[in-house]
Scaffold this motif. Structure first.
Motif, PDB file in Angstrom:
ATOM      1  N   SER A 268       8.590  -3.924  -5.082  1.00  0.00           N
ATOM      2  CA  SER A 268       7.444  -3.897  -4.177  1.00  0.00           C
ATOM      3  C   SER A 268       7.922  -3.782  -2.735  1.00  0.00           C
ATOM      4  CB  SER A 268       6.587  -5.149  -4.401  1.00  0.00           C
ATOM      5  OG  SER A 268       6.025  -5.135  -5.697  1.00  0.00           O
ATOM      6  N   GLY A 269       7.183  -4.352  -1.796  1.00  0.00           N
ATOM      7  CA  GLY A 269       7.574  -4.249  -0.397  1.00  0.00           C
ATOM      8  C   GLY A 269       7.668  -2.797   0.044  1.00  0.00           C
ATOM      9  N   MET A 270       8.606  -2.503   0.924  1.00  0.00           N
ATOM     10  CA  MET A 270       8.762  -1.138   1.433  1.00  0.00           C
ATOM     11  C   MET A 270       9.213  -0.177   0.340  1.00  0.00           C
ATOM     12  SD  MET A 270       7.655  -1.700   4.372  1.00  0.00           S
ATOM     13  CE  MET A 270       7.891  -0.150   5.221  1.00  0.00           C
ATOM     14  N   LEU A 271       9.995  -0.687  -0.612  1.00  0.00           N
ATOM     15  CA  LEU A 271      10.415   0.174  -1.719  1.00  0.00           C
ATOM     16  C   LEU A 271       9.209   0.644  -2.520  1.00  0.00           C
ATOM     17  CD1 LEU A 271      12.705   1.429  -3.418  1.00  0.00           C
ATOM     18  CD2 LEU A 271      12.731  -0.697  -4.749  1.00  0.00           C
ATOM     19  N   GLY A 272       8.313  -0.284  -2.831  1.00  0.00           N
ATOM     20  CA  GLY A 272       7.142   0.077  -3.606  1.00  0.00           C
ATOM     21  C   GLY A 272       6.175   0.959  -2.853  1.00  0.00           C
ATOM     22  N   LEU A 273       6.032   0.722  -1.550  1.00  0.00           N
ATOM     23  CA  LEU A 273       5.070   1.481  -0.752  1.00  0.00           C
ATOM     24  C   LEU A 273       5.600   2.837  -0.310  1.00  0.00           C
ATOM     25  CD1 LEU A 273       3.651  -1.338   1.562  1.00  0.00           C
ATOM     26  CD2 LEU A 273       2.424  -0.166  -0.269  1.00  0.00           C
ATOM     27  N   ALA A 274       6.869   2.870   0.093  1.00  0.00           N
ATOM     28  CA  ALA A 274       7.410   4.088   0.714  1.00  0.00           C
ATOM     29  C   ALA A 274       8.517   4.743  -0.088  1.00  0.00           C
ATOM     30  CB  ALA A 274       7.928   3.755   2.118  1.00  0.00           C
ATOM     31  N   GLY A 275       8.993   4.062  -1.134  1.00  0.00           N
ATOM     32  CA  GLY A 275      10.083   4.625  -1.918  1.00  0.00           C
ATOM     33  C   GLY A 275      11.454   4.350  -1.347  1.00  0.00           C
ATOM     34  N   LYS A 292       2.837   8.443   2.996  1.00  0.00           N
ATOM     35  CA  LYS A 292       3.090   7.168   2.310  1.00  0.00           C
ATOM     36  C   LYS A 292       3.946   6.255   3.180  1.00  0.00           C
ATOM     37  CE  LYS A 292       4.306   6.977  -1.957  1.00  0.00           C
ATOM     38  NZ  LYS A 292       5.043   7.247  -3.220  1.00  0.00           N
ATOM     39  N   ALA A 293       4.945   6.837   3.820  1.00  0.00           N
ATOM     40  CA  ALA A 293       5.815   6.043   4.686  1.00  0.00           C
ATOM     41  C   ALA A 293       5.031   5.515   5.880  1.00  0.00           C
ATOM     42  CB  ALA A 293       7.010   6.872   5.146  1.00  0.00           C
ATOM     43  N   ARG A 294       4.106   6.328   6.423  1.00  0.00           N
ATOM     44  CA  ARG A 294       3.299   5.887   7.557  1.00  0.00           C
ATOM     45  C   ARG A 294       2.426   4.694   7.179  1.00  0.00           C
ATOM     46  NH1 ARG A 294       3.101   4.616  12.328  1.00  0.00           N
ATOM     47  NH2 ARG A 294       4.077   6.615  12.862  1.00  0.00           N
ATOM     48  N   VAL A 295       1.796   4.757   6.008  1.00  0.00           N
ATOM     49  CA  VAL A 295       0.972   3.633   5.555  1.00  0.00           C
ATOM     50  C   VAL A 295       1.852   2.391   5.359  1.00  0.00           C
ATOM     51  CG1 VAL A 295      -0.449   2.754   3.668  1.00  0.00           C
ATOM     52  CG2 VAL A 295      -0.795   5.093   4.498  1.00  0.00           C
ATOM     53  N   ALA A 296       3.020   2.556   4.738  1.00  0.00           N
ATOM     54  CA  ALA A 296       3.933   1.436   4.517  1.00  0.00           C
ATOM     55  C   ALA A 296       4.334   0.803   5.849  1.00  0.00           C
ATOM     56  CB  ALA A 296       5.170   1.904   3.764  1.00  0.00           C
ATOM     57  N   TRP A 297       4.659   1.649   6.815  1.00  0.00           N
ATOM     58  CA  TRP A 297       5.047   1.163   8.148  1.00  0.00           C
ATOM     59  C   TRP A 297       3.914   0.346   8.775  1.00  0.00           C
ATOM     60  CZ3 TRP A 297       9.661   1.699  10.822  1.00  0.00           C
ATOM     61  CH2 TRP A 297       9.639   1.339  12.159  1.00  0.00           C
TER      62      TRP A 297
END
Length: 395
Positions: A268-275, A292-297
């Motif tokens: 989960s965390g940034m790995l789950g959200l942004a890969g 996806k990275a923008r949303v995670a950020w």
């Protein structure tokens, strides 16, 4: 006469170590052992500006520490000069409020507390036993991640559970990264030339694991991690705060408890959200237009701002906000985006100071900002060395 102490941080398949002179606080040597339990375990040893490495079978922590000792024998400094050994102990529960000399009762207590930290305490115990075998004639000291938060007020550490169930199973907020929060909060006060007991502080320890603390004039009043290191901020692979009902929902949907544990802690965390779990990779993806990275950020920044705002309310104002650890010390973009959302709370950033690379404690807030914002590199090993010295001198 120097007083070198050996500091060990044992993980399930790794050991980080340093030798620090407890008097002048000079780092005499440091190293990292990885892939313990494999036939191709590695050790990297640094001393006197030179680096040495080796690959060999290390089936367990005892063999790993034997390999470490061999490195010291071959390249120095001499382990025979070590005056004490300090061990990082992740979870001290409610039994340990400060560092202490390790005896059989301490090891037994760590074993009994292992259900609270099944990924951390068992390898720590293995490291203690292996080190005691390798260095049986010097004192060994346990330094607990949870100790800094031992005096949290009841309103901060108590969960709204059935009180008897909570008591029976020792369920409460314990907090983690305490060695770092301790070092950084004192270093911030020293940098500002202020008395520690005069400052209202928020410390943001942002690494692959991340936590925050609120310190009211020398007393810790809140922290983001809880019963385990899973609660709180968004982290590299850990979810941080989620609705507890999520666990029951996913279980009813067919995921086992172990599946959910792995999901929340490792996927989960940034790995789950942004890969990607490394914030440098996430930031590069954001710059490249990855949605996806923008949303995670944005989720990451939102959670940080959420906690900082809450802690300012709990503290009744704040004098200094300090960023530390891998992300906190190195990501000017994280600091910029967090501070941009705190202007209404008295934070004004100096953009040039924030962008500057600096390995020393430094201010990144604008002159005249009602709230001072600092970047202070953490040094958990030095804090451990100081605590080892204090325990040994007390006898």
């Amino acid at each position: 006469m120097s007083k070198p102490v050996l500091l060990l941080n044992a993980g399930s398949s790794s050991i980080k170590y340093q030798v620090i002179d407890a008097d002048d606080e000079e780092v005499l040597a440091k190293g990292l052992i990885q892939r313990i339990g494999s036939d191709e375990a590695t050790i990297e040893h640094e001393v006197g500006g030179e680096s040495f490495d080796d690959v060999s079978p290390m089936p367990d922590h005892t063999v790993a520490l034997e390999q470490m000792a061999a490195m010291f024998d071959a390249h120095g400094p001499a382990l025979s000069n070590v005056r004490a050994v300090g061990h990082r102990a992740v979870h001290g529960g409610d039994r340990f409020s400060s560092a202490c000399l390790i005896d059989d009762s301490v090891v037994q207590a760590l074993e009994e507390l292992s259900p609270l930290a099944p990924l951390h305490n068992p390898p720590g115990i293995a490291g203690i036993r292996a080190a005691q075998k390798a260095l049986p004639d010097v004192p060994h000291v346990a330094i607990f991640d949870t100790a800094f938060f031992a005096d949290l007020p009841a309103e901060a550490y108590t969960y709204a559970l059935d009180a008897d169930v909570a008591e029976q199973h020792k369920v409460r907020r314990y907090g983690f990264h305490g060695t770092s929060h301790n070092f950084v909060s004192h270093a911030a006060a020293e940098f500002l030339g202020r008395d520690y007991s005069d400052l209202k502080q928020i410390v943001c320890h942002l690494g692959n694991g991340a936590s925050m603390s609120a310190i009211d004039r020398g007393h810790v009043v809140d922290t983001s991690m809880g019963l385990t290191p899973l609660e709180g901020l968004v982290m590299g692979t850990r979810s941080g705060d989620v609705d507890p009902g999520l666990i029951f929902y996913l279980n009813r949907e067919g995921l086992s408890v172990d599946d959910i544990d792995t999901l929340l802690n490792k996927k989960s965390g940034m790995l789950g959200l942004a890969g990607a779990s490394d914030m440098r990779d996430v930031e590069a993806a954001v710059d490249g237009g990855d949605e996806k990275a923008r949303v995670a950020w944005d989720v990451y920044i939102h959670r940080l701002v959420h906690y900082i705002g809450a802690y300012i309310a709990i503290l009744g104002g704040v004098d200094v906000i300090t960023f530390t650890a891998g992300v906190g010390e190195n990501s000017a973009t994280v600091r910029r985006d967090v501070c941009a959302r705190l202007t209404a709370l008295g934070v004004t950033l100096d953009e040039d100071a924030n962008a500057e690379r600096n390995k020393e404690p430094h201010s990144i807030s604008a002159q005249g900002s009602p709230v001072t914002v600092l970047v202070v590199p953490t040094n958990e090993e030095l804090q451990m060395a100081r605590e080892v010295k204090a325990v040994v001198e007390q006898g």
